[in-house]
Design a protein around this motif. Sequence first.
Motif, mmCIF file in Angstrom:
data_model
loop_
_atom_site.group_PDB
_atom_site.id
_atom_site.type_symbol
_atom_site.label_atom_id
_atom_site.label_comp_id
_atom_site.label_asym_id
_atom_site.label_seq_id
_atom_site.Cartn_x
_atom_site.Cartn_y
_atom_site.Cartn_z
ATOM 1 N N ALA A 76 3.369 6.148 -5.466
ATOM 2 C CA ALA A 76 3.476 6.057 -6.956
ATOM 3 C C ALA A 76 3.153 7.463 -7.690
ATOM 4 N N SER A 77 2.197 8.043 -6.883
ATOM 5 C CA SER A 77 1.850 9.309 -7.583
ATOM 6 C C SER A 77 3.044 10.199 -7.547
ATOM 7 N N ALA A 129 -2.157 5.562 -19.223
ATOM 8 C CA ALA A 129 -3.033 5.325 -18.133
ATOM 9 C C ALA A 129 -3.598 3.682 -18.163
ATOM 10 N N SER A 130 -2.649 2.703 -17.992
ATOM 11 C CA SER A 130 -3.093 1.410 -18.387
ATOM 12 C C SER A 130 -3.731 0.781 -17.273
ATOM 13 N N THR A 131 -3.791 1.120 -16.230
ATOM 14 C CA THR A 131 -4.367 0.615 -15.040
ATOM 15 C C THR A 131 -5.336 1.711 -14.229
ATOM 16 N N LEU A 132 -6.268 1.031 -13.537
ATOM 17 C CA LEU A 132 -7.048 1.939 -12.584
ATOM 18 C C LEU A 132 -6.062 3.019 -11.743
ATOM 19 N N HIS A 133 -5.247 2.450 -11.100
ATOM 20 C CA HIS A 133 -4.296 3.227 -10.305
ATOM 21 C C HIS A 133 -3.541 4.360 -11.181
ATOM 22 N N ARG A 134 -3.104 4.087 -12.350
ATOM 23 C CA ARG A 134 -2.633 5.122 -12.995
ATOM 24 C C ARG A 134 -3.474 6.034 -13.584
ATOM 25 N N ARG A 189 0.890 -1.117 0.027
ATOM 26 C CA ARG A 189 -0.082 0.075 -0.111
ATOM 27 C C ARG A 189 0.945 1.130 -0.016
ATOM 28 N N THR A 190 2.160 1.317 0.548
ATOM 29 C CA THR A 190 2.983 2.281 0.656
ATOM 30 C C THR A 190 3.270 2.418 -0.891
ATOM 31 N N LEU A 191 3.896 1.355 -1.602
ATOM 32 C CA LEU A 191 4.185 1.779 -2.781
ATOM 33 C C LEU A 191 3.351 2.242 -3.759
ATOM 34 N N GLU A 192 2.001 1.959 -3.396
ATOM 35 C CA GLU A 192 0.927 2.316 -4.117
ATOM 36 C C GLU A 192 0.679 4.124 -4.054
ATOM 37 N N SER A 236 -4.089 -10.360 -7.062
ATOM 38 C CA SER A 236 -4.647 -9.121 -7.935
ATOM 39 C C SER A 236 -5.268 -7.955 -7.373
ATOM 40 N N GLY A 237 -5.383 -6.938 -7.983
ATOM 41 C CA GLY A 237 -5.760 -5.852 -7.453
ATOM 42 C C GLY A 237 -4.564 -4.795 -6.846
ATOM 43 N N THR A 238 -3.555 -5.242 -7.086
ATOM 44 C CA THR A 238 -2.364 -4.141 -6.918
ATOM 45 C C THR A 238 -1.050 -4.890 -7.685
ATOM 46 N N ALA A 239 -0.333 -3.529 -8.161
ATOM 47 C CA ALA A 239 0.923 -3.710 -8.948
ATOM 48 C C ALA A 239 1.973 -4.309 -8.266
ATOM 49 N N TYR A 240 1.907 -4.214 -7.017
ATOM 50 C CA TYR A 240 2.891 -4.475 -6.016
ATOM 51 C C TYR A 240 2.443 -5.612 -4.940
#
Length: 530
Positions: free
Chosen positions: A56-57, A429-434, A50-53, A93-97
């Motif tokens: 990321a911004s 923007a290839s993912t929801l988070h991006r 979650r910290t990496l998420e 799933s649900g996270t890039a990390y």
Amino acid sequence: MSAVEILVVGAGPTGLAMAGQLAASGVRVRVVDRSPDRVHESRALAVQPRTLEVLASLGVTDEMVAVGNRAVRLCLHARGRARNVPLFDLGLSGTAYPYLLFLSQAETERILGEHLAAAGLDIERGVELVGLDCAADGAVATLRHGDGRAERVAARYVVGCDGAHSAVRRLAGIGFEGAAYPQTFVLADLEADGVDTGTAHVFLSERGMLFLFPLGHPATWRLLVMRPPAEVVSPGVPVTLDEVRAIADRYTDASVLLRDPVWMTNFRLHHRAAIHYRAGPVFLAGDAAHIHSPAGAQGMNTGIQDAVNLGWKLAQVLRGDAASALLDTYETERAPVGRMVLRFSDRAFTVATSTNPAVRLARTRIAPALIPVVLASRLVRASAFRTVSQLGISYRDSPLSVQGPRPSRTGPRPGDRLPDALLPGTGDASTLHRLTSTPGWHLLLCGPSVAWLAGDTARLARHRLTVHRLIEPEAAGATSTSAAQALRRLGLGAGVSGALLVRPDGHIGYRAGGTDLTGLLAYLDRWLGS
């Protein structure tokens, strides 16, 4: 007297993350720290998903991942046997990390500090907060520079990220309740022979546990071990390599040779929490608000997420985009998280250090046999990992979390973190988070493309929102700016419409089904104004 919008006191990971969030939103911020230099020791060494998420911004996560070690195994040593335990081969799933990143705190601070320098924000080191006068409309801080010069600074808000001995907390008159654990520990960065590299090693014994974590820099290993209960040593007393070897040999049966220490120290652990996270224009974050044992690698990560939660709220109030009541939600949301982390780490610490005969039996005989069996299940590992990874932290009880009409019965609820998912065909923007990574609020209008009419959505123009349409392909072979996977993860099936409002920190503020925007507009009017 100089003036600034935000004065951040403390330039550890929490303060640096806070400053990064504020600077990205255009806030005038100063960062001061009484230490003449950043840390070069590896105090915290694990970064949660979650910290990496949330970082990321700021554009720093990719470098953290490149420098850190994410391919770490766990090996349990007990009664002369070693057992490898699978941990992070989860395919979450649900996270890039989907992993725990081993990275020295020194490296984390270096990366964040270089990011701030590139943004034109200098960290003022050797500057100590010695006075704080608070009023309804701000605070006046007295700073003492390294050359003895005193400076008075008027700030709209002051954020204390200055650790367990926080001057901000003391000067603001905020209580810090809790106690110290009776044990004394040794922490060391050094080399070790006799253990496999790239693996976290835990030696279980009746005395407690010895940990060897793969660090890489400034040494290959980080050692954490408890001194015998009879040895009450002051944290200020120097540690010798012979002492550390003697202690370690009791846990490892002299199977591990320690050598070439870079840094060693005695230390005590505390479990304490601030009575309040706010006093007028003063806020606390990180260790200034809560300290606990290192069990579960929660401390630095919780502090960084304190900073992310508070940073965007301060920025929006200062810009006039939100009423000051928004700031009250900081303590409402983060204090329960701090208490939860304290409970979790305290229980884990008790299991690791207790001299109770029943606990010793469980630690040395039952746990080594049971843990590999339990963790053989990927489902169990995934559930446990979500707990420590902080991916499951939610603010469902916050006044900022509102459920609108006709919500889906599945998918994330208001207060939950927005899950990540692939969005084919959307370029960068290839993912929801991006897609939702730029500063500010993001509105996801989901469902068939014909569901959202221009006349209806035009009413959103008076609010500062970034609006995205996640639409379905309406014919076989048609391309779409979204993916069915993303809609399913949001709880929306084929032909179903809905709206999700994503906060600047990646949590969902408002959710409703259908295409009626009445509830959403009421929410925006309350929290963001017009």
